[in-house]
Design an enzyme around this catalytic site. Sequence first.
Site, PDB file in Angstrom:
ATOM      1  CB  SER A  22      -0.941   0.005   1.209  1.00  0.00           C
ATOM      2  OG  SER A  22      -0.221  -0.213   2.412  1.00  0.00           O
ATOM      3  CB  THR A  23       3.905   2.361   1.821  1.00  0.00           C
ATOM      4  OG1 THR A  23       3.241   2.032   3.048  1.00  0.00           O
ATOM      5  CG2 THR A  23       4.627   3.681   2.012  1.00  0.00           C
ATOM      6  CB  ALA A  38       9.497  -2.642   6.154  1.00  0.00           C
ATOM      7  CE  LYS A  68      10.781  -5.824   1.630  1.00  0.00           C
ATOM      8  NZ  LYS A  68       9.495  -5.142   1.376  1.00  0.00           N
ATOM      9  N   GLY A  69       6.911  -9.205   3.635  1.00  0.00           N
ATOM     10  CA  GLY A  69       6.211 -10.376   3.108  1.00  0.00           C
ATOM     11  C   GLY A  69       4.752 -10.454   3.469  1.00  0.00           C
ATOM     12  N   GLY A  70       4.236  -9.396   4.099  1.00  0.00           N
ATOM     13  CA  GLY A  70       2.807  -9.370   4.394  1.00  0.00           C
ATOM     14  C   GLY A  70       1.965  -9.458   3.131  1.00  0.00           C
ATOM     15  N   GLY A  71       2.543  -8.993   2.015  1.00  0.00           N
ATOM     16  CA  GLY A  71       1.853  -9.068   0.725  1.00  0.00           C
ATOM     17  C   GLY A  71       2.263 -10.272  -0.103  1.00  0.00           C
ATOM     18  CD  GLU A  80       8.298  -7.419  -1.151  1.00  0.00           C
ATOM     19  OE1 GLU A  80       7.212  -6.833  -1.344  1.00  0.00           O
ATOM     20  OE2 GLU A  80       8.624  -7.892  -0.049  1.00  0.00           O
TER      21      GLU A  80
END
Length: 218
Positions: free
Chosen positions: A30-31, A83, A94-97, A103
């Site tokens: 989102s960022t 992040a 990282k890796g929520g998405g 990445e």
Amino acid sequence: MTQDEMKKEAGWAALKYVEKDSIVGVGTGSTVNHFIDALGTIKDDIKGAVSSSEASTEKLKGLGIEVFDCNEVAKLDVYVDGADEINATRDMIKGGGAALTREKIVAAISDKFICIVDDTKAVDVLGQFPLPVEVIPMARSYVARELVKLGGDPAYREGVITDNGNVILDVYGLKITDPKALEDKINAFAGVVTVGLFAHRGADVVITGTPEGAKIEE
């Protein structure tokens, strides 16, 4: 200022690191979506981008930005990504998405990693956000058992298949005091594609969106 507005502050502030006629590494989330919007305003000044996910690729192309295959590019000047958590020494989760492997690859070929976050992402100790691990499907149960031995509580992220065709285990309950050592340990399990710890390749610059605007730490 809302959380999304703080993300926007961080995303747009990252434009200052984009060189004319360069190919830009672009992350996911989102960022980063705000950064892609910003990148669209200078698209005629850059050659294009290397993207870490299908979702970012689609958004970049939608704005008329050429997306290069990672194999076509020897190195990138900058990689801009978010992040889920970042500590004072710029180690990240990282890796929520679910784009952690791609990445990590884009980060590896980049001279400078610009991490863009809102101020809710800064932590003293990593691990409150569940640690994502991308796993080849047949190794899911084995890797989960090994993660339990490390003191974690792994949960299968149901209904999620990564862009690489793999699955995600989210590890709860870890207090990560030595991110580099844990990154090595989990990456060594057979069947792990990668773990969402970015410690060996941490951030070089952190841009934090705050209610007072973007704060840059170089």
